[in-house]
Design a protein around this motif. Structure first.
Motif, PDB file in Angstrom:
ATOM      1  N   ALA A  89       6.149   2.291   8.457  1.00  0.00           N
ATOM      2  CA  ALA A  89       5.005   2.737   7.497  1.00  0.00           C
ATOM      3  C   ALA A  89       5.236   3.978   6.887  1.00  0.00           C
ATOM      4  CB  ALA A  89       3.550   2.788   7.182  1.00  0.00           C
ATOM      5  N   VAL A  90       6.342   4.790   8.018  1.00  0.00           N
ATOM      6  CA  VAL A  90       6.096   5.871   7.378  1.00  0.00           C
ATOM      7  C   VAL A  90       7.374   6.468   6.408  1.00  0.00           C
ATOM      8  CG1 VAL A  90       5.907   6.951  10.192  1.00  0.00           C
ATOM      9  CG2 VAL A  90       8.159   6.656   8.748  1.00  0.00           C
ATOM     10  N   LYS A  91       7.559   5.566   6.240  1.00  0.00           N
ATOM     11  CA  LYS A  91       8.166   5.577   3.987  1.00  0.00           C
ATOM     12  C   LYS A  91       7.034   6.038   3.374  1.00  0.00           C
ATOM     13  CE  LYS A  91       7.795   0.833   3.067  1.00  0.00           C
ATOM     14  NZ  LYS A  91       8.688  -0.733   2.649  1.00  0.00           N
ATOM     15  N   HIS A  92       5.929   6.210   3.709  1.00  0.00           N
ATOM     16  CA  HIS A  92       5.270   6.430   2.387  1.00  0.00           C
ATOM     17  C   HIS A  92       4.638   7.924   2.467  1.00  0.00           C
ATOM     18  CE1 HIS A  92       4.770   2.314   1.192  1.00  0.00           C
ATOM     19  NE2 HIS A  92       4.150   1.742   2.356  1.00  0.00           N
ATOM     20  N   LEU A  93       5.601   8.015   3.588  1.00  0.00           N
ATOM     21  CA  LEU A  93       4.916   9.699   3.815  1.00  0.00           C
ATOM     22  C   LEU A  93       6.120  10.865   3.743  1.00  0.00           C
ATOM     23  CD1 LEU A  93       3.403   9.519   7.637  1.00  0.00           C
ATOM     24  CD2 LEU A  93       1.269   9.010   5.367  1.00  0.00           C
ATOM     25  N   SER A  94       5.128  12.457   3.697  1.00  0.00           N
ATOM     26  CA  SER A  94       6.660  13.469   3.097  1.00  0.00           C
ATOM     27  C   SER A  94       7.314  13.239   4.221  1.00  0.00           C
ATOM     28  CB  SER A  94       5.520  14.233   2.876  1.00  0.00           C
ATOM     29  OG  SER A  94       5.104  14.487   4.035  1.00  0.00           O
ATOM     30  N   SER A  95       8.570  13.773   4.428  1.00  0.00           N
ATOM     31  CA  SER A  95       9.026  13.929   4.680  1.00  0.00           C
ATOM     32  C   SER A  95       8.858  14.656   6.433  1.00  0.00           C
ATOM     33  CB  SER A  95      10.668  15.137   4.280  1.00  0.00           C
ATOM     34  OG  SER A  95      11.658  13.728   3.855  1.00  0.00           O
ATOM     35  N   LYS A  96       7.906  16.202   6.114  1.00  0.00           N
ATOM     36  CA  LYS A  96       7.077  16.905   7.257  1.00  0.00           C
ATOM     37  C   LYS A  96       6.200  16.607   7.907  1.00  0.00           C
ATOM     38  CE  LYS A  96       5.007  21.010   6.553  1.00  0.00           C
ATOM     39  NZ  LYS A  96       3.829  20.596   7.176  1.00  0.00           N
ATOM     40  N   THR A  97       5.633  15.507   7.327  1.00  0.00           N
ATOM     41  CA  THR A  97       4.209  14.841   7.542  1.00  0.00           C
ATOM     42  C   THR A  97       4.668  13.463   8.873  1.00  0.00           C
ATOM     43  OG1 THR A  97       2.965  15.263   5.841  1.00  0.00           O
ATOM     44  CG2 THR A  97       2.226  13.343   7.532  1.00  0.00           C
ATOM     45  N   THR A  98       5.321  12.691   8.410  1.00  0.00           N
ATOM     46  CA  THR A  98       6.478  11.979   9.524  1.00  0.00           C
ATOM     47  C   THR A  98       7.217  12.667  10.322  1.00  0.00           C
ATOM     48  OG1 THR A  98       7.821  10.767   6.804  1.00  0.00           O
ATOM     49  CG2 THR A  98       8.704  10.255   9.751  1.00  0.00           C
ATOM     50  N   GLU A 153       1.001  -1.267   0.163  1.00  0.00           N
ATOM     51  CA  GLU A 153       0.204  -0.057   0.179  1.00  0.00           C
ATOM     52  C   GLU A 153       0.827   1.268   0.003  1.00  0.00           C
ATOM     53  OE1 GLU A 153      -2.444   2.425  -0.810  1.00  0.00           O
ATOM     54  OE2 GLU A 153      -3.817   0.904   0.182  1.00  0.00           O
ATOM     55  N   GLU A 154       1.169   2.177  -0.907  1.00  0.00           N
ATOM     56  CA  GLU A 154       1.975   2.820  -1.129  1.00  0.00           C
ATOM     57  C   GLU A 154       0.732   4.291  -1.173  1.00  0.00           C
ATOM     58  OE1 GLU A 154       3.671   2.680  -4.405  1.00  0.00           O
ATOM     59  OE2 GLU A 154       4.876   0.983  -4.422  1.00  0.00           O
ATOM     60  N   ASN A 155      -0.467   4.303  -0.663  1.00  0.00           N
ATOM     61  CA  ASN A 155      -0.915   5.784  -0.591  1.00  0.00           C
ATOM     62  C   ASN A 155      -0.746   6.490   0.501  1.00  0.00           C
ATOM     63  OD1 ASN A 155      -3.882   7.011  -0.205  1.00  0.00           O
ATOM     64  ND2 ASN A 155      -3.979   6.503  -2.404  1.00  0.00           N
ATOM     65  N   GLU A 156      -0.162   7.240   0.072  1.00  0.00           N
ATOM     66  CA  GLU A 156       0.087   8.347   1.802  1.00  0.00           C
ATOM     67  C   GLU A 156      -0.759   8.961   2.277  1.00  0.00           C
ATOM     68  OE1 GLU A 156       2.320  12.482   2.401  1.00  0.00           O
ATOM     69  OE2 GLU A 156       1.846  11.761   0.318  1.00  0.00           O
ATOM     70  N   ALA A 157      -2.742   9.424   1.834  1.00  0.00           N
ATOM     71  CA  ALA A 157      -3.607   9.772   2.346  1.00  0.00           C
ATOM     72  C   ALA A 157      -4.401   8.424   3.595  1.00  0.00           C
ATOM     73  CB  ALA A 157      -4.759  10.128   1.011  1.00  0.00           C
ATOM     74  N   TYR A 158      -3.983   7.171   2.665  1.00  0.00           N
ATOM     75  CA  TYR A 158      -4.989   6.123   3.697  1.00  0.00           C
ATOM     76  C   TYR A 158      -3.166   6.303   4.650  1.00  0.00           C
ATOM     77  CZ  TYR A 158      -4.803   1.372   5.614  1.00  0.00           C
ATOM     78  OH  TYR A 158      -4.763  -0.330   6.050  1.00  0.00           O
ATOM     79  N   TRP A 159      -2.082   6.382   4.366  1.00  0.00           N
ATOM     80  CA  TRP A 159      -1.408   5.951   5.341  1.00  0.00           C
ATOM     81  C   TRP A 159      -1.571   6.909   6.927  1.00  0.00           C
ATOM     82  CZ3 TRP A 159      -0.051   1.605   7.472  1.00  0.00           C
ATOM     83  CH2 TRP A 159       0.516   0.262   6.452  1.00  0.00           C
ATOM     84  N   GLU A 160      -1.516   8.256   6.493  1.00  0.00           N
ATOM     85  CA  GLU A 160      -2.061   9.414   7.178  1.00  0.00           C
ATOM     86  C   GLU A 160      -3.224   8.936   8.039  1.00  0.00           C
ATOM     87  OE1 GLU A 160      -2.564  12.955   5.385  1.00  0.00           O
ATOM     88  OE2 GLU A 160      -0.216  13.179   3.912  1.00  0.00           O
ATOM     89  N   GLN A 161      -4.081   8.613   7.455  1.00  0.00           N
ATOM     90  CA  GLN A 161      -5.418   8.473   7.681  1.00  0.00           C
ATOM     91  C   GLN A 161      -4.737   7.358   9.007  1.00  0.00           C
ATOM     92  OE1 GLN A 161      -8.751   7.209   6.184  1.00  0.00           O
ATOM     93  NE2 GLN A 161     -10.334   7.413   7.738  1.00  0.00           N
ATOM     94  N   THR A 162      -4.288   5.660   8.828  1.00  0.00           N
ATOM     95  CA  THR A 162      -4.515   4.678   8.994  1.00  0.00           C
ATOM     96  C   THR A 162      -3.569   4.976   9.910  1.00  0.00           C
ATOM     97  OG1 THR A 162      -4.893   3.697   7.402  1.00  0.00           O
ATOM     98  CG2 THR A 162      -3.970   1.892   8.736  1.00  0.00           C
ATOM     99  N   LEU A 163      -2.336   5.323   9.873  1.00  0.00           N
ATOM    100  CA  LEU A 163      -0.955   5.706  11.018  1.00  0.00           C
ATOM    101  C   LEU A 163      -1.580   5.363  12.713  1.00  0.00           C
ATOM    102  CD1 LEU A 163       2.239   6.058   9.351  1.00  0.00           C
ATOM    103  CD2 LEU A 163       1.521   3.904  11.081  1.00  0.00           C
ATOM    104  N   GLU A 164      -2.212   6.902  12.433  1.00  0.00           N
ATOM    105  CA  GLU A 164      -2.561   7.493  13.650  1.00  0.00           C
ATOM    106  C   GLU A 164      -3.555   6.035  14.745  1.00  0.00           C
ATOM    107  OE1 GLU A 164      -5.177  11.142  13.370  1.00  0.00           O
ATOM    108  OE2 GLU A 164      -3.356  12.060  12.354  1.00  0.00           O
ATOM    109  N   MET A 165      -4.247   5.400  13.823  1.00  0.00           N
ATOM    110  CA  MET A 165      -5.111   4.614  14.558  1.00  0.00           C
ATOM    111  C   MET A 165      -3.958   3.450  14.998  1.00  0.00           C
ATOM    112  SD  MET A 165      -8.508   4.492  12.176  1.00  0.00           S
ATOM    113  CE  MET A 165      -7.814   4.331  10.815  1.00  0.00           C
ATOM    114  N   LEU A 166      -3.034   3.025  13.956  1.00  0.00           N
ATOM    115  CA  LEU A 166      -1.930   1.723  14.378  1.00  0.00           C
ATOM    116  C   LEU A 166      -0.898   2.098  15.461  1.00  0.00           C
ATOM    117  CD1 LEU A 166      -0.745   1.163  11.501  1.00  0.00           C
ATOM    118  CD2 LEU A 166      -2.760  -0.752  12.968  1.00  0.00           C
ATOM    119  N   LEU A 167      -0.761   3.802  15.440  1.00  0.00           N
ATOM    120  CA  LEU A 167      -0.287   4.079  16.686  1.00  0.00           C
ATOM    121  C   LEU A 167      -0.392   4.832  17.866  1.00  0.00           C
ATOM    122  CD1 LEU A 167       2.260   7.147  14.871  1.00  0.00           C
ATOM    123  CD2 LEU A 167       3.726   4.089  15.590  1.00  0.00           C
ATOM    124  N   GLU A 168      -2.277   3.986  17.842  1.00  0.00           N
ATOM    125  CA  GLU A 168      -2.925   4.230  19.449  1.00  0.00           C
ATOM    126  C   GLU A 168      -2.659   2.644  19.665  1.00  0.00           C
ATOM    127  OE1 GLU A 168      -5.850   7.107  18.884  1.00  0.00           O
ATOM    128  OE2 GLU A 168      -4.459   9.317  19.002  1.00  0.00           O
TER     129      GLU A 168
END
Length: 758
Positions: free
Chosen positions: A725-734, A697-712
Motif C-alpha cells: 500500500a505504500v504506492k499510495h504514499l509520497s516518496s518521503k512518507t514511504t 482506496e487511493e486516499n493518502e491520508a487514509y493510508w498514512e493512518q491505516t498502514l501504521e496499524m497494519l504494519l503492527e
C-alpha cells in the motif's frame, strides 16, 4: 580436501537452486549461529506459566539450573527478544543483569569453576507476535520458527542447547494445554482456572519446545511402547477423520522405526490440529507436530511431521529450512499417492517438500537414491543432536567416491517440448443436391506443419461409416466421401498433436446431431447451434428436443443455447425461472447463467437474489453472484455483502463486496473492506479485504493512518501484504514509514521486503 569435492557433481537429480523458484519474500535462510559460545550446560528448566488466550499473554516464572563448561565463569547470556523481564534472582537475592539487543546478560554472584552448578530464577511476561500466535477461534500456540522461542521464553536459543523441563500451566478452566513430554497432573484451582503440569524427563532441544492452548478434543492410541495423542479443536474434524489420523500416526511411527532401525526419539508424540498455519516454516517440534487445516492434506502433513522427529529434531540443523533435509524426510516418509501440500501458503519449507516428494517418485538414478536411503539407519546411529549435510555426505563419499554436496532440493524438471495447442476453424461446404462435402481447415493460431490425422464418422439413415482424412499447414481443403443418406458428420483428432477444432457445421447437420444417443455428441451440437440466432427454426427445434430429452447434461447445454438465441427477449425468461431450483446441478447452473440476459426484470433479479442468499453449494453461490452483479447496481451488491456479514458468512460477504467496491461511488463499500482488513477475522478474509483496499482506496491520508496499524499486526502475512500500500504514499512518507518499521520488525521475510523497498 577430499577428491570428491573436486569432481563434477554427479547427482541423481540434476538439482540446483536454479531449478527451485524462490518465493517472492525469501531473502536468505532462517539460520542459527554456526559456532555459538555456550560456556554452560542447561541442566533443567522448572517453570510455571500463566497463559491468557484473550490477549494473548504468557506470564512466566522459571528456575534454571546450569553447569559450567569452563573455569572462571562469571556471566551467562540468554536470549530474550520482545519480552519483558520483570526480575532475576539467585536464591531470593536480586541479580545484576542487563539487556543488550536480544541478549540477556546475567552476572553470577560467584565465579563458577568447571562443572560447578548454580540455579537462578527469571520472571517475565510476553505477548510477542513473533513468538506467540493466536487465532479467532481462541487457540494460542508458540512459534517453532528459528530464533522465535526466545520471544516467549528466556533461553539460550540455539539447537545445541538441551534441557530437562518441568512445566506447570495455569489456563482457563475450559481450555486444554499441550506441551512436550507427558502430562502428569491436572488440578482445578478455581471456577475459572486449572493448573496442568507436564514433564520432559530426558533432555530435549530448547528450540523444539512449544505450547498450544485451546478447546481441544483429545484422543490417544499406542504404537508399541509409545503413546500417540491427537488434539483437535472442537467440531473441527469428523470422528472418522480423527480415527484415521490416529491410525495413520501409529502405522507411520512403527514403519519409520523399522525402516530407520532406530526407536522413536521421544516418549510420547503429541499431534495438534489447528486451522491456520500463520506462516510457520517449521511445523514440528520435539515430540510435537502441528497439522494446519489450510496447509493441505492432513495425512501428508502427518507423514512429514513424524519423519521430522528424526530428521529435524533428533537430528537438528543450523539451517532448518533446507531442501536437502526435506528430501531426507521424503525418503523416510515414502511417496504414497497423497495430495501435495498447499503451494499457495508461500512457505519455503513446503515448496521444498513438494518438490522432494515428487523427486522420490520420479528418481532416475536408482543407485544413488538407494545409497542415501540405505544409509539412513547408519546416519541415525552415528550422529545425534546438531549435525549437518557435510557429515552425511562424508558417509556417502566413503562408499561412492563422490561428495554429494547439494542434492534433494527439487525434482528433476524435465525439458518437455510440448507443441502448444493449435486452433483450426473448420468450414463445411456441403452440397446436398450433389452429395458432396468439402472441409476447409484454416488456422486461427500458429499452424501445424506436420500432418494431422482425423477420423471422420458419418451417421446415416441406416448405418455409420468411418474414414481417415488428414490436413496440414495454415489452410487446407479436404474432400470427404459421403453417402446420399448422410445425416451429419463428426471429426476426431487421432494423431498426437494438440489440436482444437472449431467446426461450422450446416444447420441441418446440427439438428440431426441433437438426436444422437451419445450425450457428448449432443452437447457439441447444442453449443454450436447458438451461432444460428437468425434462423427462426432453431428455437423450435431446441424446445422440441428438450421436451423429450432425459439426459441432464444435454438439457443444461440446450438451456444455455436457448438463452443465447432468445437473448433476453420479453416473455422468454419463464423457461429459465422454472429450472432455477432444479435438483440437477448442471441444469440449475445453466438456468442461473441464462438469467443474466434479463437486466431490468425485477422478477428475475429477485429470483437470483433469493437463490444467492439461500445457496449452500459454493458453485451455486458463485454462479448466482456473477449473474446478480450483472442485474444490480453497486448499492444492491453492497446490501448483499452486509447481509452475508450479519450472518457471519464473511467470505461470501467479501465476494459480493469485490463486485460492489469497483462500482461504488460512495465510500461505504471501502468502509466495509476496512472493517474486515483491520478486524479479527480469518487470514483469508482479511487478505482479500486488504487487497481490495490496496486496489481501490487511493486516499493518502487514509493510508498514512491505516498502514501504521497494519504494519503492527500480529500476523506477519498481513504486515507483508500491507507494504504494497505504500504506492499510495509520497516518496518521503514511504521512506520515513518503512525505515521506522525496519527498526521494529523481527520477521526476516518482512524485513527482507522492507530492505528491497528502500
Amino acid at each position: 580436501m577430499k577428491l570428491g569435492r573436486l569432481l563434477p557433481l554427479i547427482l541423481f537429480f540434476t538439482i540446483s537452486l536454479a531449478t527451485l523458484k524462490a518465493q517472492p519474500y525469501f531473502n536468505g535462510p532462517w539460520e542459527y549461529e554456526r559456532y555459538p559460545d555456550l560456556p554452560f550446560l542447561l541442566e533443567e528448566i522448572d517453570m510455571e506459566l500463566t497463559v491468557d488466550p484473550s490477549v494473548p499473554l504468557i506470564k512466566g516464572t522459571a528456575d534454571y539450573l546450569i553447569r559450567s563448561r569452563r573455569p572462571d565463569l562469571t556471566q551467562v547470556i540468554f536470549n530474550t527478544s520482545d519480552l519483558d523481564v520483570r526480575g532475576i534472582s539467585f536464591g531470593g537475592d536480586e541479580a545484576d543483569y542487563r539487556i543488550s539487543g536480544d541478549s540477556l546478560l546475567i552476572n553470577l554472584p560467584d565465579t563458577l569453576d568447571l562443572t560447578e552448578e548454580i540455579s537462578f530464577q527469571i520472571e517475565w511476561e510476553s505477548s510477542s507476535p513473533y513468538g506467540i500466535h493466536s487465532d479467532g477461534y481462541g487457540n494460542v500456540w508458540t512459534s517453532l520458527n528459528p530464533q522465535m522461542q526466545n520471544h516467549w521464553l528466556p533461553i539460550p536459543d540455539h539447537p545445541e542447547v538441551e534441557s530437562v523441563v518441568k512445566a506447570a500451566f495455569i489456563i482457563p478452566a475450559d481450555k486444554e494445554v499441550v506441551f512436550n513430554g507427558e502430562k502428569t497432573e491436572d488440578e482445578v484451582i478455581s471456577t475459572e482456572q486449572r493448573k496442568v503440569s507436564w514433564l520432559v524427563e530426558e533432555p530435549i532441544a530448547v528450540t523444539g519446545l512449544t505450547i498450544a492452548v485451546g478447546n481441544f478434543v483429545h484422543e490417544s492410541a499406542r504404537a508399541g511402547a509409545k503413546s500417540v495423542s491427537l488434539w483437535t479443536p472442537e467440531n473441527s474434524l469428523l470422528g472418522e477423520v480423527r480415527s484415521r489420523l490416529l491410525e495413520s500416526a501409529v502405522e507411520s511411527l512403527k514403519k519409520y522405526e523399522s525402516d530407520l532401525e532406530f526407536e522413536f526419539p521421544y516418549e510420547p508424540l503429541q499431534i495438534v490440529v489447528l486451522p491456520d498455519h500463520r506462516w510457520e516454516e517449521v511445523q514440528a517440534g520435539a515430540g510435537v507436530i502441528y497439522l494446519y487445516q489450510n496447509l493441505g492434506s492432513l495425512a501428508t502433513q502427518l507423514r512429514r511431521g513424524i519423519a521430522a522427529q528424526w530428521i529435524g529434531n533428533y537430528h537438528r540443523y543450523i539451517q532448518p529450512v533446507d531442501g536437502r533435509y526435506e528430501f531426507l524426510k521424503a525418503l523416510v516418509a515414502g511417496s504414497p499417492q497423497t495430495e501435495q501440500l498447499n503451494k499457495g501458503a508461500n512457505l519455503e519449507s513446503i515448496a521444498y517438500w513438494n518438490r522432494s516428494e515428487k523427486a522420490v517418485e520420479s528418481v532416475k538414478n536408482e543407485f544413488q537414491k538407494n545409497i542415501i536411503q540405505s544409509s539412513l539407519p547408519e546416519l541415525m546411529h552415528r550422529f545425534e543432536g546438531v549435525t549437518g549435510w557435510d557429515e552425511y555426505a562424508d558417509i556417502w563419499y566413503n562408499e561412492t567416491g563422490v561428495f554429494w554436496h547439494d542434492v534433494a532440493l527439487a525434482e528433476q524438471e524435465e525439458e518437455v517440448s510440448e507443441e502448444g495447442s493449435s486452433v483450426y476453424n473448420v468450414e463445411y461446404l456441403y452440397d446436398e443436391m450433389a452429395g458432396s462435402l468439402t472441409l476447409v481447415f484454416e488456422a486461427d493460431t500458429e499452424p501445424v506443419r506436420s500432418l494431422v490425422s482425423l477420423q471422420a464418422v458419418e451417421y446415416g439413415f441406416t448405418d455409420t461409416t468411418r474414414s481417415e482424412i488428414s490436413f496440414t499447414g495454415e489452410r487446407d481443403s479436404v474432400q470427404v466421401e459421403i453417402s446420399s443418406g448422410i445425416e451429419y458428420l463428426t471429426l476426431d483428432v487421432t494423431s498426437e498433436q494438440n489440436i482444437t477444432l472449431q467446426e461450422e457445421k450446416p444447420f441441418i447437420f446440427l439438428i440431426r446431431q441433437l438426436r444422437n444417443s451419445d450425450s457428448e455428441v449432443q452437447i457439441q451440437a447444442a453449443n454450436q447451434l447458438s451461432s444460428y440466432s437468425e434462423n427462426p427454426d432453431v428455437q423450435l427445434a431446441i424446445q422440441d428436443v428438450m421436451s423429450n430429452e432425459v439426459n441432464a447434461e444435454v438439457r443444461a447445454a440446450l438451456l444455455e443455447t436457448l438463452a443465447a438465441l432468445t437473448n433476453g427477449a420479453t416473455g422468454t425468461e419463464e423457461t429459465f425461472l422454472q429450472s432455477i431450483n432444479a435438483e440437477n446441478r448442471a441444469i440449475q447452473l445453466s438456468s442461473i447463467r441464462s438469467l443474466a440476459n434479463y437486466p431490468g426484470n425485477d422478477r428475475v433479479k429477485n429470483a437470483i437474489r433469493n437463490t444467492l442468499l439461500r445457496s449452500e453449494e459454493d458453485t451455486v453461490f458463485t454462479t448466482a453472484l456473477d449473474t446478480y452483479q450483472q442485474l444490480s447496481d453497486a448499492g444492491e451488491m453492497r446490501a448483499i455483502a452486509e447481509r452475508f456479514s450479519s450472518n457471519d458468512q464473511h467470505q461470501r460477504s467479501l465476494d459480493a463486496l469485490t463486485y460492489a467496491v469497483a462500482e461504488d461511488s460512495t465510500r461505504e463499500s471501502l468502509t466495509i473492506a476496512d472493517r474486515y482488513a483491520l478486524g479479527s477475522y480469518p487470514y483469508e478474509v482479511r487478505l482479500q479485504a486488504l487487497e481490495l483496499l490496496i486496489k481501490h482506496e487511493e486516499n493518502e491520508a487514509y493510508w498514512e493512518q491505516t498502514l501504521e496499524m497494519l504494519l503492527e499486526d500480529r500476523d506477519p502475512r498481513i504486515r507483508f501484504q500491507a507494504l504494497n500500500a505504500v504506492k499510495h504514499l509520497s516518496s518521503k512518507t514511504t521512506v520515513e514509514l518503512i525505515r521506522a518499521r525496519l527498526n521494529e520488525e523481527m520477521d526476516p521475510r518482512v524485513r527482507a521486503k522492507i530492505r528491497r523497498m528502500l
